[in-house]
Design a protein around this motif. Structure first.
Motif, PDB file in Angstrom:
ATOM      1  N   PRO A 190       0.729  -1.001  -0.041  1.00  0.00           N
ATOM      2  CA  PRO A 190       0.014   0.282   0.140  1.00  0.00           C
ATOM      3  C   PRO A 190       0.775   1.040   0.272  1.00  0.00           C
ATOM      4  O   PRO A 190       0.984   1.573   0.937  1.00  0.00           O
ATOM      5  CB  PRO A 190      -0.931  -0.230   1.168  1.00  0.00           C
ATOM      6  CG  PRO A 190       0.038  -1.218   2.116  1.00  0.00           C
ATOM      7  CD  PRO A 190       0.831  -1.545   1.770  1.00  0.00           C
ATOM      8  N   ARG A 191       1.265   1.879  -1.190  1.00  0.00           N
ATOM      9  CA  ARG A 191       1.800   3.168  -1.420  1.00  0.00           C
ATOM     10  C   ARG A 191       1.216   4.071  -0.837  1.00  0.00           C
ATOM     11  O   ARG A 191       1.838   5.019  -0.142  1.00  0.00           O
ATOM     12  CB  ARG A 191       2.462   3.196  -2.485  1.00  0.00           C
ATOM     13  CG  ARG A 191       3.830   4.103  -2.657  1.00  0.00           C
ATOM     14  CD  ARG A 191       4.364   4.142  -4.291  1.00  0.00           C
ATOM     15  NE  ARG A 191       4.953   5.128  -4.329  1.00  0.00           N
ATOM     16  CZ  ARG A 191       5.305   6.452  -5.045  1.00  0.00           C
ATOM     17  NH1 ARG A 191       3.847   6.619  -5.820  1.00  0.00           N
ATOM     18  NH2 ARG A 191       6.469   7.176  -5.315  1.00  0.00           N
ATOM     19  N   HIS A 192       0.252   4.289  -1.207  1.00  0.00           N
ATOM     20  CA  HIS A 192      -1.048   5.171  -0.124  1.00  0.00           C
ATOM     21  C   HIS A 192      -0.278   5.311   1.187  1.00  0.00           C
ATOM     22  O   HIS A 192      -1.085   6.860   1.678  1.00  0.00           O
ATOM     23  CB  HIS A 192      -1.651   5.133  -0.003  1.00  0.00           C
ATOM     24  CG  HIS A 192      -2.881   3.846   0.047  1.00  0.00           C
ATOM     25  ND1 HIS A 192      -2.838   2.409  -0.908  1.00  0.00           N
ATOM     26  CD2 HIS A 192      -3.581   4.097   1.122  1.00  0.00           C
ATOM     27  CE1 HIS A 192      -3.668   2.189  -0.022  1.00  0.00           C
ATOM     28  NE2 HIS A 192      -3.658   2.228   1.322  1.00  0.00           N
ATOM     29  N   LEU A 193      -0.367   5.135   2.006  1.00  0.00           N
ATOM     30  CA  LEU A 193       0.697   5.283   3.245  1.00  0.00           C
ATOM     31  C   LEU A 193       1.945   4.664   3.661  1.00  0.00           C
ATOM     32  O   LEU A 193       2.276   5.601   4.826  1.00  0.00           O
ATOM     33  CB  LEU A 193       0.071   3.209   4.371  1.00  0.00           C
ATOM     34  CG  LEU A 193      -1.740   2.652   3.663  1.00  0.00           C
ATOM     35  CD1 LEU A 193      -0.842   1.783   4.600  1.00  0.00           C
ATOM     36  CD2 LEU A 193      -2.134   3.959   4.325  1.00  0.00           C
ATOM     37  N   PHE A 194       2.401   4.978   2.821  1.00  0.00           N
ATOM     38  CA  PHE A 194       4.315   5.659   2.532  1.00  0.00           C
ATOM     39  C   PHE A 194       3.985   6.957   2.485  1.00  0.00           C
ATOM     40  O   PHE A 194       5.376   7.720   2.504  1.00  0.00           O
ATOM     41  CB  PHE A 194       5.235   4.452   1.852  1.00  0.00           C
ATOM     42  CG  PHE A 194       5.312   3.223   2.570  1.00  0.00           C
ATOM     43  CD1 PHE A 194       5.586   2.928   3.196  1.00  0.00           C
ATOM     44  CD2 PHE A 194       3.908   2.241   2.658  1.00  0.00           C
ATOM     45  CE1 PHE A 194       6.672   1.893   3.766  1.00  0.00           C
ATOM     46  CE2 PHE A 194       4.099   1.501   2.594  1.00  0.00           C
ATOM     47  CZ  PHE A 194       5.280   1.083   3.396  1.00  0.00           C
ATOM     48  N   VAL A 195       2.548   8.166   2.029  1.00  0.00           N
ATOM     49  CA  VAL A 195       3.248   9.146   1.673  1.00  0.00           C
ATOM     50  C   VAL A 195       1.830   9.919   2.774  1.00  0.00           C
ATOM     51  O   VAL A 195       1.103   9.515   3.503  1.00  0.00           O
ATOM     52  CB  VAL A 195       3.208   9.743   0.009  1.00  0.00           C
ATOM     53  CG1 VAL A 195       3.796   8.357  -0.490  1.00  0.00           C
ATOM     54  CG2 VAL A 195       1.383   8.620  -0.029  1.00  0.00           C
ATOM     55  N   ASP A 196       1.908  11.429   3.258  1.00  0.00           N
ATOM     56  CA  ASP A 196       1.376  11.952   3.800  1.00  0.00           C
ATOM     57  C   ASP A 196      -0.420  11.684   3.358  1.00  0.00           C
ATOM     58  O   ASP A 196      -0.377  11.508   1.841  1.00  0.00           O
ATOM     59  CB  ASP A 196       1.514  13.501   3.506  1.00  0.00           C
ATOM     60  CG  ASP A 196       0.834  14.275   4.647  1.00  0.00           C
ATOM     61  OD1 ASP A 196       1.479  14.331   5.338  1.00  0.00           O
ATOM     62  OD2 ASP A 196      -0.227  14.941   4.131  1.00  0.00           O
TER      63      ASP A 196
END
Ligand code: SAH
Length: 225
Positions: free
Chosen positions: A44-50
């Motif tokens: 889940p790349r979305h959890l690695f960004v703001d």
């Protein structure tokens, strides 16, 4: 489903369909390693960004992660991982220089036995360490230090990946490679032509370098002179 699981799975622009589309683009751009593609389709790349950038997290672009740093473009993560795994035999023990968001470390953790990752900016180190723990990664060890010195106490490594670009290759990274191991590292001046290199340690003091494509990375900031 528990809220945490829903967060990980994502919805709309962070959903599985969006991740699948990204994998399709990586394939079109020439990534061939199916194991790498499968892993990038899951993480889940979305959890690695703001949170504010989550809806852009499956675009094939680098995004800001604060402190003047960026999470690398997915294509570059895939390409570097593919090059790293192409060693024979494939690596078990890998050092990453430049933890940043932790995304590259998470990709590696799904593909190799042990990941050691070094970051020099303390707040990034702390936040990422907590995130990786929270997401359940238990084979990633995070360190706060200047990675241009490598990580002497855990050396040698089967492979080393640097996700920030020095102008010239730090000798410690070459010294901490196991024989037969490979270093995947961009080099060059900030905002000028940088190139992605793969350096294989072929013997005690022999190395072979292959230059790959042009890339654009944040600088490897070194406290050493
Ligand atoms: N692999 C990261 C990319 C982050 S950008 C990701 O997937 O998100 C590169 C990172 O390298 C930045 O966080 C920067 O602070 C870090 N960095 C730069 N020079 C460094 C050094 N000498 N030692 C350790 N980390 C360094």
């Amino acid at each position: 489903m528990a809220k945490r699981e829903l967060d990980i799975q994502g919805i709309g622009m962070t959903s599985q369909r969006t991740r699948d589309r990204l994998v399709g683009r990586l394939r079109e751009r020439g990534i061939k390693n199916e194991a790498v593609l499968a892993v990038m389709g899951k993480i889940p790349r979305h959890l690695f960004v703001d949170e504010a950038l989550a809806t852009r997290s499956y675009e094939d672009t680098a995004l800001p992660i604060g402190h003047g740093q960026t999470i690398s473009q997915p294509y570059i993560v895939a390409r570097m991982t593919e090059l790293l795994l192409a060693g024979d035999p494939p690596p078990n023990k890998v050092l990453e220089v430049g933890t940043g968001s932790g995304y590259q470390a998470a990709v590696l953790a799904a593909l190799v036995k042990d990941v050691f990752t070094v970051e020099r900016i303390e707040p990034l180190y702390r936040a990422t360490r907590a995130l990786l723990y929270d997401l359940g990664y238990r084979n990633i060890r995070t360190f706060l230090s200047d990675g241009s010195w490598g990580l002497e106490r855990e050396a040698p490594f089967d492979a080393i990946i640097a996700t920030a670009a020095p102008e010239t290759i730090p000798p410690a990274l070459l010294e901490q490679l196991a024989i037969g191991g490979r270093l995947v590292i961009p080099t060059g001046k900030q905002m000028q032509a940088q190139v992605l290199n793969v350096i294989t340690r072929t013997g005690e003091s022999s190395y072979e370098t292959v230059a790959h494509e042009p890339v654009l990375f944040v600088p490897l900031v070194s406290d050493r002179q």
